[in-house]
Design a protein around this motif. Sequence first.
Motif, PDB file in Angstrom:
ATOM      1  N   GLN A 180      -4.046  -0.453   3.199  1.00 54.58           N
ATOM      2  CA  GLN A 180      -4.656  -1.208   2.095  1.00 54.58           C
ATOM      3  C   GLN A 180      -6.170  -1.302   2.248  1.00 54.58           C
ATOM      4  O   GLN A 180      -6.904  -1.242   1.253  1.00 54.58           O
ATOM      5  CB  GLN A 180      -4.056  -2.617   2.036  1.00 54.58           C
ATOM      6  N   ASP A 214       0.539  -1.050   7.210  1.00 49.64           N
ATOM      7  CA  ASP A 214       0.242  -1.063   5.775  1.00 49.64           C
ATOM      8  C   ASP A 214      -1.036  -1.843   5.484  1.00 49.64           C
ATOM      9  O   ASP A 214      -1.789  -1.496   4.564  1.00 49.64           O
ATOM     10  CB  ASP A 214       1.417  -1.674   5.005  1.00 49.64           C
ATOM     11  N   ASP A 215      -1.294  -2.885   6.264  1.00 45.97           N
ATOM     12  CA  ASP A 215      -2.550  -3.622   6.087  1.00 45.97           C
ATOM     13  C   ASP A 215      -3.744  -2.683   6.254  1.00 45.97           C
ATOM     14  O   ASP A 215      -4.747  -2.797   5.536  1.00 45.97           O
ATOM     15  CB  ASP A 215      -2.643  -4.759   7.102  1.00 45.97           C
ATOM     16  N   GLY A 248       0.817  -1.211   0.000  1.00 45.67           N
ATOM     17  CA  GLY A 248       0.000   0.000   0.000  1.00 45.67           C
ATOM     18  C   GLY A 248       0.848   1.257   0.000  1.00 45.67           C
ATOM     19  O   GLY A 248       0.658   2.169  -0.817  1.00 45.67           O
ATOM     20  N   TRP A 308      -7.052   0.913  -6.598  1.00 49.06           N
ATOM     21  CA  TRP A 308      -6.151   1.845  -5.927  1.00 49.06           C
ATOM     22  C   TRP A 308      -5.918   3.083  -6.786  1.00 49.06           C
ATOM     23  O   TRP A 308      -5.773   4.181  -6.259  1.00 49.06           O
ATOM     24  CB  TRP A 308      -4.827   1.154  -5.590  1.00 49.06           C
ATOM     25  N   ASN A 314      -8.731  -0.176  -0.557  1.00 52.20           N
ATOM     26  CA  ASN A 314      -9.669  -1.171  -1.093  1.00 52.20           C
ATOM     27  C   ASN A 314     -11.128  -0.718  -1.030  1.00 52.20           C
ATOM     28  O   ASN A 314     -12.013  -1.390  -1.569  1.00 52.20           O
ATOM     29  CB  ASN A 314      -9.522  -2.496  -0.342  1.00 52.20           C
TER      30      ASN A 314
END
Length: 497
Positions: free
Chosen positions: A250, A246-247, A28, A259, A254
């Motif tokens: 993302q 970063d998860d 991400g 993106w 999402n």
Amino acid sequence: MKKVIFFMIDSLMPHVLDECIRKRLVPGLKFLIEKGVYWDQCTTVFPTMTATVDCSLITGEYADIHKIPALIWYNPEEKRLVNYINGMMPVLKLGMYTCAHDVICSLNESHLSKNVHTIYEDLEKAGKTSGSINLIAHRSSQKYPVKMPFLLKLGTMFRPFEDVSGPDVFTLGRVARSKLDPPLPWSWDETLIGHYGINDHFATRVLCHLIRHQILPDFTMVYLPDNDHKVHRKPKEACQILKKVDDKIQKVLNMFSSWEDAIQKHVFILTGDHGQTLIGQAKDHNIDLDDHLKGLKIADYAGPVKESDDLVIANNERMTNIYPLKPHVDTEIIYRLQQDPRIDLIAYKSDQWVEVRSGGKQESLRFCPEGSSVDIYGRSWTLEGNPAILDLEISGSVTGEKVSFGDYPDVLSRLYGALFSQSCPIISCTAKPGYDFKSAYSPTHLGGGSHGSLHYIDSTVPLIIAGAGQDSPFENPRLVDLKGYILDLLTKTKHGF
């Protein structure tokens, strides 16, 4: 006009981010870097502690203007220490209600100068909406009730809190928040386990809710604290910790059809408030201030300060402010600190000047605003003494001296801002890399991460801007300049958004 989403990732560090990208751990962040503009050396504020940094971020000013000196500081009018929640033992010693009231209410409503405007206040005047998700600096015109969960009510002895101000969309976890339509569904991240909403999961869940239901303000600032908490304890696992951040990024990306769609519709700004320095494991990596100042009467941590006290210690990890309370005590304090080579810088005010010394050395430097020496940000100074103490590079020209920075980025403005944030005498000292200050009740970090100092390791953060084109808006980026940039994005048409 594109809406702006701003992520403040606590203790986001350039070298950790670069390593994560090399290891393909943060897709991400990598996407936003590749599609936008990236600086690995953005200068933060001093002291490199969240409270002062956040206030500089939302006001565009250093501490001499916005008047929040540090995370922990001495209030001479009330003769007590202010602690915006750092360390369990200090909070218990000062009283949970006092510390909670300071960070929830006083910071924004009375400590932050009324002579500055926050980004939320300026956007409201411009007819724009804004949001603050979990940042402790959030002053605006709207008022929200404080609703403490039961265990926090118990800890604060059921004492009342006045309403706090904030922008159109506002959260401090479960403690205070604006009403959302539709309402945010309940989740575990609002419980004690999740620090009552002050966590990455809650913050990104709120943001995704705003995006999903198309109620996102024109500007939204989102605070992600988990990286800092975990790196303090386990700095060697910094890459795996950032991967979890970063998860969350993302999950936000999402929310869009792709993106690419996310950055076509919005501007994303991501940065950190400070870095962290690895502290050695041996006991001598704690600089014991109580030992250094033995024989002088140090005010009790819980106060109030008494007439017999010689000084107050306000320990901010790798930076400490010492407040001399009697004439000539300052000379003795400075002399003792200067004997320790583990202490990096010792700075104090002398009329309009800042005097700087270094532990284990005799040389000195002093400086004040206005003069023939101009730094890379265009601010002029008068310098006297040895510039090597602050690792300044001075180059002459027909129009005057040019000042550039080495180990201490933007050190003149940052140090001046910190010392002149209060009118009382202050001796500010910082520790060399690998060292932390120790004093009564203060948390220490042997073998862990710490911050607070002027050194570039604590003071340099990444800055990512995606969705605003790939032309660089900054030659030498600083967090203090981002407010003006964001206002330009949202209130001026020249960007074509």
